[in-house]
Design a protein around this motif. Structure first.
Motif, short mmCIF file in Angstrom:
data_model
loop_
_atom_site.label_atom_id
_atom_site.label_comp_id
_atom_site.label_asym_id
_atom_site.label_seq_id
_atom_site.Cartn_x
_atom_site.Cartn_y
_atom_site.Cartn_z
N LEU A 155 0.85 -1.18 0.00
CA LEU A 155 0.00 0.00 0.00
C LEU A 155 0.89 1.24 0.00
CD1 LEU A 155 -2.92 1.18 0.33
CD2 LEU A 155 -2.52 1.09 2.80
N LEU A 220 -9.15 4.96 1.72
CA LEU A 220 -8.69 3.57 1.75
C LEU A 220 -9.87 2.63 1.94
CD1 LEU A 220 -6.62 1.31 1.83
CD2 LEU A 220 -6.13 1.92 4.23
N VAL A 233 -2.05 -0.67 8.17
CA VAL A 233 -1.34 0.57 7.89
C VAL A 233 -0.32 0.85 8.98
CG1 VAL A 233 -1.59 3.07 7.60
CG2 VAL A 233 -3.32 1.54 6.65
N GLN A 234 0.91 1.10 8.57
CA GLN A 234 1.97 1.51 9.49
C GLN A 234 1.87 3.02 9.66
OE1 GLN A 234 3.85 -0.90 10.81
NE2 GLN A 234 3.01 -2.52 9.49
N LEU A 269 -4.11 10.82 9.00
CA LEU A 269 -5.07 9.77 8.69
C LEU A 269 -6.43 10.30 8.27
CD1 LEU A 269 -4.31 7.32 11.63
CD2 LEU A 269 -3.89 6.88 9.20
N THR A 280 -2.23 0.56 -4.61
CA THR A 280 -1.70 -0.75 -4.23
C THR A 280 -0.96 -1.36 -5.41
OG1 THR A 280 -3.73 -1.92 -4.90
CG2 THR A 280 -3.62 -1.11 -2.62
N VAL A 303 3.27 2.33 2.89
CA VAL A 303 2.76 2.61 4.24
C VAL A 303 1.98 1.45 4.83
CG1 VAL A 303 2.70 5.09 3.81
CG2 VAL A 303 0.65 3.71 3.36
N GLY A 304 1.96 0.30 4.14
CA GLY A 304 1.22 -0.83 4.69
C GLY A 304 1.02 -1.92 3.66
N LEU A 314 -4.42 -0.56 12.35
CA LEU A 314 -3.45 0.51 12.46
C LEU A 314 -2.36 0.11 13.45
CD1 LEU A 314 -5.89 3.56 12.73
CD2 LEU A 314 -4.91 2.55 10.65
#
Length: 333
Positions: A155, A220, A233-234, A269, A280, A303-304, A314
């Motif tokens: 992502l 998202l 998600v990081q 966010l 993606t 980011v994920g 998260l």
């Protein structure tokens, strides 16, 4: 100055590409290239809802088209033409000249022709419909859509997130920041950069894409719903991106901005008005994503990941689960 004089003076120009017939008839005539589809999107900007009454008209002209070009970017579509429906409280000539200049500077940069529209008296309201081209190869559209994400995909986001919301909060009197910080953040709010070149470079590389207009969490969510997937998600990778004014992404002190880590996370966010791309791509495409970022001169970060398990998770920098209480923008919520 009458309605038709206004159109002729500020908005009528010779058509140079993308249209067989532009302004001046009951309909414009578009001529898409062979083996292409039309990508069409419409956005409305309303004074007091989307922009302040004292906004610079040059910036407003830019943003009015930019938010539409951002939709084309998310679809991997090449800009072709647009229409403009404009409600004006009065025919203020200096305002119109600056608005048209900002509009056409961005239009010319992307080869996008104004081919028609409407004007009327009323509260300031700007509605643009934009048209783009997407190739069709062997009967298959090359458009980037929301429903193509698959389990295991990386992502990505382009650019930085939260800057526009930071500026909005300051202009609403909710925060105080040093003048240089507000200047940079306000540029992101009022003059977003549509990531058209990146969207074109991601055709055949990204599996799904959307532009970030209402905040990462909500946008998202649209990808996950369309793809019937989940995601992890990081979150703190986003903070490193938003902290373009900071010495440290985690100190809570960003160039004199005294915000908590939780507040920075909320900006990233759920800020909205970023007009970056969220997309993606399979792990096998990592080199291609890097090449697309380089070719389009657009910063991109992973980011994920997309998960098969439904829902959105998260994680902080230490891998700890964060509460998911972030809401994206909704006009009627």
């Amino acid at each position: 100055m009458g309605e038709f004089d206004l159109i002729a003076r500020y908005f009528k120009r010779p058509v140079r590409r993308g249209a067989a017939l532009g302004i001046g008839d009951d309909c414009a005539l578009l001529q898409p290239a062979p083996d292409t589809q039309l990508a069409i999107s419409c956005d409305m900007l309303v004074q007091g809802r989307h922009f302040f009454a004292d906004v610079n008209p040059h910036s407003l002209g830019h943003k009015s088209l930019a938010v539409n070009l951002s939709d084309l970017a998310a679809c991997g579509a090449k800009p072709l033409a647009f229409t403009l429906a404009l409600a004006l409280p009065d025919a203020n000539e200096p305002w119109l000249a600056d608005f048209a200049r900002g509009l056409f500077e961005l239009a010319d940069a992307h080869g996008c022709e104004l081919v028609g529209g409407d004007t009327t008296a009323g509260p300031l309201n700007i509605c643009i419909t934009v048209f783009g081209e997407v190739p069709v190869v062997n009967g298959r559209s090359q458009a980037l859509l929301r429903g193509g994400a698959r389990a295991g995909d990386d992502l990505y986001v382009s650019g930085t997130l939260g800057d526009a919301r930071l500026a909005l909060n300051v202009l609403q009197g909710k925060l105080t920041v040093p003048a240089p910080v507000l200047l940079a953040a306000r540029e992101r709010l009022e003059r977003p950069n549509p990531r058209v070149a990146l969207g074109l470079a991601l055709r055949g590389v990204a599996s799904a894409a959307i532009d970030l207009s209402d905040g990462l969490m909500g946008d998202l969510g649209h990808i996950l719903e369309s793809s019937q997937m989940g995601a992890t998600v990081q979150v703190d990778t986003l903070l490193q991106s938003i902290a373009c004014y900071a010495d440290s992404a985690h100190s809570g002190h960003h160039d004199g901005i005294n915000l908590s880590l939780a507040q920075w996370r909320t900006l990233a966010l759920a800020g909205g008005d970023d007009y970056e791309l969220l997309f993606t791509a399979a792990p096998s495409q990592r080199a291609a994503v890097a090449a697309a970022a380089q070719a389009s001169q657009t910063p991109v970060r992973c980011v994920g990941q997309i998960d098969a398990n439904p829902g959105l998770r998260l994680l902080d920098a230490q891998g700890r689960v964060l509460p998911n209480h972030y809401a994206s923008f909704d006009h009627f919520a």
